[in-house]
Scaffold this active site. Structure first.
Site, PDB file in Angstrom:
ATOM      1  N   CYS A  82      30.546 -26.618  28.236  1.00  9.59           N
ATOM      2  CA  CYS A  82      31.265 -26.003  27.931  1.00  9.59           C
ATOM      3  C   CYS A  82      32.061 -26.789  26.428  1.00  9.59           C
ATOM      4  CB  CYS A  82      32.819 -25.811  29.063  1.00  9.59           C
ATOM      5  SG  CYS A  82      33.220 -27.481  29.815  1.00  9.59           S
TER       6      CYS A  82
ATOM      7  N   ARG B 217      35.558 -26.613  33.037  1.00  9.41           N
ATOM      8  CA  ARG B 217      34.600 -25.604  33.675  1.00  9.41           C
ATOM      9  C   ARG B 217      33.302 -26.143  34.250  1.00  9.41           C
ATOM     10  NH1 ARG B 217      36.059 -22.428  28.427  1.00  9.41           N
ATOM     11  NH2 ARG B 217      35.733 -24.085  27.563  1.00  9.41           N
TER      12      ARG B 217
ATOM     13  N   ASP C 106      18.448  -8.869  42.204  1.00 11.99           N
ATOM     14  CA  ASP C 106      17.971  -8.877  43.000  1.00 11.99           C
ATOM     15  C   ASP C 106      18.264  -7.652  44.482  1.00 11.99           C
ATOM     16  OD1 ASP C 106      17.784 -11.392  43.614  1.00 11.99           O
ATOM     17  OD2 ASP C 106      19.911 -12.204  44.188  1.00 11.99           O
TER      18      ASP C 106
END
Length: 235
Positions: free
Chosen positions: A13, A19, A124
Site C-alpha cells: 500500500c 492496509r 474455484d
C-alpha cells in the site's frame, strides 16, 4: 530454486501502516493454518512511514480476525524487497503501477488484491462445476488424514511427505498467477474503483470499517482457494 521453499507473497500500500499490514498478517495467519511453513507473507509501502507500527484500528482489525499485529514495522518498497517474490498483491491499481516501475518483470505476478480474489473465485467456481463433489479438488488421501475417524494419522506424516506437500504447494502457487490471469475477462468489476481498497489513513473510524469491508472478503477468497486446493502429500 528450492521447490520446497515457502511461497513468497508481498502486500503493498502507500504508508505500510494501514492496509497492507492487515493483509499481510491475516493472510499469513490463515495460510499457516492450511499449509504450515508453506508461505511467507510480508508487506511494504510505496511511500512508507518507515519504522512506524501498524495503525491502532488496523491492529484491532487484525486481532478481530485472529491475526497478530505485534512486532510490525513499516518498510519502504524497494527493488531488493521485490526480488524473488512469487506474488505481489497491491491495495490499488496505482500501487500496482508503482511496483511495475520498480520491477517490470513482475507484470504477470502483480495484481490488486480484490482483482486477484475475484479471479480465484472464478477458478474455484469452475472447479466445483467440473466435478460433482465440491471438495473433489482435495485428494482422498488429504481428506482421510484430516478425518477425526482416521485417528492421528495426520500427525504421523513422514518428513518426506511433509516436504512433498510443501513442494506441491509451491508449484501450485507459483503457477497460480498465470491461471488467474487466464480468467481475468470473467472477473472484471462493474467499476474500476472496485479493484481498490480505500485508504483510511488520518480519516474517521468509519473509513477503516469501509477498508475492512473491502479487504476482508478478498482475504477470505484467497484463503478459501488455498484450502480447496490443499495438495496431495500435504500435512
Amino acid at each position: 530454486m528450492d521447490t520446497s521453499a515457502p511461497v513468497r507473497i508481498l502486500t503493498v500500500c502507500t504508508g505500510n501502516i494501514c492496509r497492507s499490514p492487515v493483509a499481510e498478517r491475516l493472510l499469513q495467519a490463515g495460510l499457516d493454518q492450511v499449509v504450515p511453513g508453506g508461505f511467507q507473507v510480508a508487506s511494504a509501502g510505496t511511500r512508507a512511514l518507515v519504522g512506524e507500527p501498524m495503525q491502532p484500528i488496523s491492529a484491532d482489525i487484525v486481532r478481530t480476525f485472529g491475526g497478530d499485529p505485534e512486532g510490525f514495522a513499516a518498510r519502504q518498497l524497494t527493488p531488493k524487497i521485490l526480488r524473488g517474490v512469487d506474488l505481489v498483491l497491491t491495495m490499488t491499481s496505482g500501487h500496482r503501477g508503482e511496483v511495475l516501475q520498480l520491477d517490470a518483470s513482475l507484470l504477470k505476478r502483480t495484481f490488486t488484491i480484490r482483482e486477484f480474489a475475484r479471479m480465484l473465485d472464478v477458478l474455484d467456481q469452475r472447479a466445483a462445476g467440473a466435478d460433482s463433489q465440491p471438495a473433489a479438488v482435495v485428494s482422498s488421501r488429504d481428506a482421510s488424514s484430516r478425518d477425526p475417524s482416521s485417528g492421528d494419522a495426520g500427525s504421523r506424516t513422514h518428513g518426506s511427505d511433509a516436504e512433498g506437500g510443501l513442494a506441491a504447494t509451491a508449484a501450485l502457487w507459483r503457477g497460480l498467477a498465470a491461471r488467474a490471469a487466464g480468467v481475468r475477462h470473467l472477473s472484471l468489476p462493474a467499476d474500476a474503483s472496485d479493484n481498490d481498497i480505500v485508504d483510511p489513513y488520518r480519516r474517521a473510524p468509519e473509513v477503516y470499517r469501509e477498508m475492512e469491508d473491502q479487504l476482508a472478503p478478498a482475504i477470505v477468497s484467497i484463503l478459501r482457494h488455498a484450502r480447496l486446493n490443499f495438495p496431495a502429500g500435504g500435512q
